[in-house]
Write an enzyme that holds these catalytic residues in place. Structure first.
Site: not given
Ligand code: URA
Length: 453
Positions: A85, A164, A171, A186, A190
């Site tokens: 990621h 999320d 947010r 977050s 995922k």
């Molecule tokens: N990428 C995400 O998936 N979440 C965040 O809070 C920031 C970047």
């Protein structure tokens, strides 16, 4: 699960207290179900933004986000799994070559990716410049493709970490995006829900990234590595430079072309270096899985001679060789065809180009990622709203990198777009984005730090 009063939960965090596991589970569950009001979750997010969470709280918070949806499981595949990621940057096309490269060593790579928003591009937008390629797969199609090809790059289904999606949108409008525990939970909710057992994080640092400061980048990386460990995912992180664009291209089809150069054994040195560093870490995380868990689904038990041999093969694997000898390119072809794409079809070019030229003789001393990203975005490579379409051919091609000697009048970059009325605004974005000096500058390394390896 007990029930709580949201106002009491908010009060605990407002007063610098520690949320109990039950309070966290209830708050996330009830919010996802629409039973906690947006303004109450907004207040809690702001309290977390200001007062933070300790490791146990954050672990539970992330677990509750994962439990808000489905968690995929690839243990039946009979291969270790590894994913990467990136926190996002300008010209970051690493996923494209890295995914088939790692898959070519028998590691399954379930790469759930996103679309671009703002100045950083999205992997799915890049791949959609390949004629016929499609991003949407069902969970069963993903599983089948991981079993047959060993790699998949697709859009995350709506069933993964739905908490999320709601929290991120909230947010965004409450000034609570830039919080390390909230970003870390977050991203990790995922990635853990996606079902990978190994994860390598590329935390970008610099003007083109979320984190502009190395200490905060380190803190974010460390926090995510801890969440991974607490959820049984072998996780490591690299902190990499995003003060200048990665490679020579930013924009969808332009970046696919550059990834193809890497898969053909060439490509810009910074892109190749980062691809190899991340591939080695993914292979090491696969080896660690084999050592600790064996390979469930393939009858390989931990500590068995087969497990020892397989782990050694993964640690000794040579990703540079797989780029040179075409093995990774073959796997790329399989991956693209499996998702409806034609890997040999010509990629689109934009209809119009214009050059930005050097205004002095000397050395390119700075070339800032953010202006280049914003210019590519304004040329049509990115979108301002989720529903906007992107231009496949639009973007920026660089002709010089930091440290290169340049001559007055020489093109420094070429702007590509189908809509030439966009040139002026893109050129405005580049104003002050590069400097030329008489003396050669110091060139920053690509990899700034490694955490958890
Ligand atoms: N990428 C995400 O998936 N979440 C965040 O809070 C920031 C970047």
């Amino acid at each position: 699960m007990g029930t709580f009063d949201a106002v009491d939960v908010i009060g605990v965090k407002r007063d610098h207290g520690v949320l109990s596991p039950e309070q966290i589970d209830w708050m996330i569950g009830a919010y996802t179900a629409g039973e906690v009001a947006e303004e109450q979750m907004s207040a809690l997010l702001m309290a977390i933004f200001l007062n933070g969470m300790d490791r146990a709280e954050l672990n539970r918070w992330t677990g509750a986000m994962i439990a808000s949806g489905e968690r995929l499981d690839y243990t039946g595949l009979g291969r270790p799994t590894a994913d990467k990621h990136s926190t996002g940057g300008v010209g970051d096309k690493i996923t494209l070559a890295l995914t088939p490269l790692v898959a070519s060593f028998g590691v399954a790579v379930p790469q759930l990716s996103g679309r671009g928003l703002g100045h950083t591009g999205g992997t799915l937008d890049k791949l959609e410049s390949i004629p016929g390629w499609r991003a949407e797969l069902t969970n069963q199609q993903m599983y089948d493709q991981l079993s047959s090809v060993g790699a998949v790059i697709c859009q995350a289904g709506a069933g993964l970490a739905p908490a999320d999606r709601k929290l991120y949108a909230l947010r965004d409008v409450t000034g609570t995006v830039a919080s390390i525990p909230l970003i870390a939970s977050s991203i990790m909710s995922k990635k853990i829900a996606e079902g990978t057992s190994g994860l390598v994080l590329d935390v970008k640092c610099g003007s083109g990234a979320f984190m502009t400061d190395i200490d905060r980048a380190r803190q974010l990386a460390q926090t995510m590595v801890e969440i991974g460990a607490d959820h049984d995912v072998v996780t490591t992180a690299v902190i990499t430079d995003m003060s200048t664009p990665l490679g020579m291209a930013a924009g969808n089809a332009l970046e696919v072309r550059e990834a193809l150069e890497v898969l053909a054994g060439g490509g810009p040195p910074d892109v190749v270096e980062l691809t190899i560093v991340l591939a080695r870490q993914m292979l090491a995380s696969a080896a660690a899985q084999v050592e600790v868990r064996g390979v469930p689904g393939a009858g390989i038990t931990p500590g068995s001679p087969q497990a020892v041999r397989r782990a050694r093969e993964l640690r000794d694997a040579d990703p540079e060789q797989a780029l040179r000898d075409g093995t990774a390119m073959d796997r790329w072809g399989d991956l693209i065809r499996a998702q409806g794409g034609d890997p040999v079809a010509p990629l689109p070019w934009a209809r119009h180009t214009t050059d930005v030229v050097a205004d002095a003789d000397g050395y390119l001393a700075t070339l800032s990622a953010l202006p280049v990203g914003v210019a590519a975005w304004r040329l049509g490579a990115g979108r301002a709203r989720r529903e906007d379409a992107v231009q496949a051919g639009a973007g920026m091609v660089l002709h010089a990198k930091i440290g290169d000697q340049v001559r007055r009048g020489q093109p420094l970059m070429t702007l590509h777009t189908d809509t030439p009325e966009r040139f002026n605004r893109a050129i405005e974005a580049l104003d002050g984005g590069w400097t030329i000096t008489a003396e050669p500058p110091e060139v920053s390394p690509v990899v700034l730090d490694t955490i958890g390896a």
